[in-house]
Design an enzyme around this catalytic site. Structure first.
Site: not given
Ligand code: IMP
Length: 484
Positions: A21, A26, A49
């Protein structure tokens, strides 16, 4: 700047050096335009994701998030090391259809293993509930599926297309799952359910190991998408409080048919200066220690319940992917909590400011300060390159801490331990740094507040690593290359 970092790189990997996490979605999205092939090698739909595309949040649990570049001819591979829930995979394909995102170049390994319904029930009965002695698994059948793989009785994607072989293998499972219903009637149901799902994915099934070798030899640029995090690795994590795959650089490369030596730029993500953990297990820098661990385990703890508890208004917004709860992450009550002297309250403040709730299970993530001892250990396995993520989230706390040692009865050690009991007994040795305000509009590293740069320099020195990038917000442009 990103180009300079990727100069001379053929294969890069995005990995997490903590408990998962850490914002891999990104970073993968930022690097995907550079890559020709994006491949995932471990885990299953225990992962999630998240990436923001055209202002909309998307969560992928199985398909590599590079799929949003399929229309550019980029190849996305679900590798041999993965475990796949067919129903969930087809749901993700449906979502791509709804959003009109193509997946013509998707490849699914014939060697990946299939998560069967009895794996899921077994996981939920034995591993999910911490209260009943489990490890707090995500309940997606990951552990039992990998157990069958290692015991050499697993069902692989390639088996789906030979019904006799498939039935034989499922029949064998009856022996190993006496508590699950796997009689002839149930087997018939499984087959009927599996057939259309298997037919749907058949056009994408390949010998991806051979394909990968070809891509590599052709000089194609390859991006490996890690799942979970090094401290959850079956091989290197806080055993037994780990997932069932090796989510290190080694396992990720093996899971797509490559050697770790083929990876020129392994990027190890760490959230900074806070970190998180979901599920049970030791977490030396956890704010509030066992109290927070127990609080996060209580049934019914969700983002909405936490917002209600602290009287922070929110709205529920529906979109294609999911329905999301929107609230002001800089709400005065949240800022107040982040600065509270009670560690559990501080943890709630950081959790809400950083929106730390599981992408897969919705569970509140446990919160602590960044652990440089664990990061140094992780860099020893995943390599020296760090990407710091979510640095903006704890803006406006009076100070932040970085842990540079573990204290056991007065003896301070810079070494990580995999022994969960030993790890539970240590107390973190912190260095405190002055807090900072909003970083999201900063465009270069030299504009960062002095206290953050000092902490980063000391973190690099301690971990013997090199911070190459920082993520300072959810948007694509909120990424800063520090060193190339
Ligand atoms: P499993 O992978 O479902 O077997 O869960 C094993 C442990 O890994 C549990 O503590 C989970 O909370 C944790 N875990 C699994 N996947 C993730 C993830 O993607 N992020 C964070 N923790 C995870």
């Amino acid at each position: 700047m990103l180009e300079t970092l990727l100069n001379d790189v053929q294969t890069a990997a995005v990995l997490c050096n903590q408990f998962g996490d850490s914002g891999k979605g990104k970073v993968i999205h930022a690097l995907a335009p550079w890559a020709d092939v994006i491949a995932r090698g471990t885990g299953g739909n225990n992962a999630g994701h998240t990436l923001i595309l055209n202002g909309q949040e998307m969560v992928f649990h199985l398909i590599p998030s590079g799929i949003v570049y399929d229309h550019e001819g980029k190849i996305n591979i679900m590798g041999n090391g993965m475990v796949i829930d067919l129903e969930e995979l087809c749901k993700e394909l449906d979502q791509l259809d709804t959003r009109k995102i193509s997946y013509n170049n998707l490849m699914i390994s014939q060697d990946a293993h299939v998560i069967m319904p009895y794996h899921i029930s077994q996981d939920q009965q034995k591993n999910q509930s911490l209260a009943q002695g489990g490890i707090g698994s995500t309940g997606k059948g990951i552990g039992p599926c990998y157990t069958d793989k290692i015991a050499r009785r697993g069902i692989m994607i390639g088996d789906l297309y030979d019904v006799d072989r498939l039935v034989k293998k499922i029949k064998k499972a009856e022996l190993f799952y006496p508590e699950q219903k796997i009689d002839d009637g149930a087997i018939d149901d499984f087959i009927q359910k599996i057939k259309p799902l298997a037919a749907r994915i058949k056009p994408f099934v390949r010998d991806t190991i051979q394909e990968m070798h070809q891509f590599y030899n052709q000089g194609k640029k390859i991006l490996l998408e890690g799942a979970q995090g090094l401290l959850l690795s079956i091989e290197y994590g806080t055993y037994p409080y780990v997932t069932s795959s090796d989510c290190s650089l080694n396992g990720t490369a093996a899971g797509v048919g490559l050697s770790a030596r083929a990876v020129d730029l392994p990027l190890g993500l760490v959230k900074f200066p806070f970190m998180t953990r979901v599920g049970g297990g030791p977490f030396p820098t956890e704010l509030g220690g066992r109290d927070q661990e127990e609080y996060c385990q209580q049934p019914g703890r969700t983002l909405e319940s936490e917002l209600q508890l602290y009287e922070i208004s929110s709205i529920r917004e529906f979109n294609l992917e999911s329905n999301q709860v929107r609230y002001d992450r800089r709400h005065p009550a949240i800022l107040r909590m982040m600065n509270d002297s009670d560690p559990c309250t501080k943890a709630v403040g950081i959790r809400l400011a950083a929106n730390e709730f599981g992408a897969t299970t919705g569970r509140p993530r446990r919160i602590g300060w960044v652990d440089a001892v664990a990061a140094r250990y992780a860099a020893g396995i995943n390599g020296p390159y760090f990407v710091l993520t979510k640095v903006d989230c704890v803006a406006d706390t009076g100070h932040f801490n970085v842990c540079y040692g573990y204290n056991t009865n007065g003896t301070i050690s810079p070494l990580f331990s995999r022994d969960s009991e030993a790890l539970r007994g240590v107390s973190p040795e912190y260095k405190q740094y002055e807090g900072y305000s909003d970083l999201r509009d900063l465009t270069s590293y030299d504009k960062f507040p002095q206290s953050v740069r000092k902490a980063i320099t000391e973190f690099e020195w301690f971990t013997k690593g090199k911070v190459v990038m920082l993520s300072t917000g959810p948007k694509d442009n909120q990424i800063i290359v520090k060193e190339a």
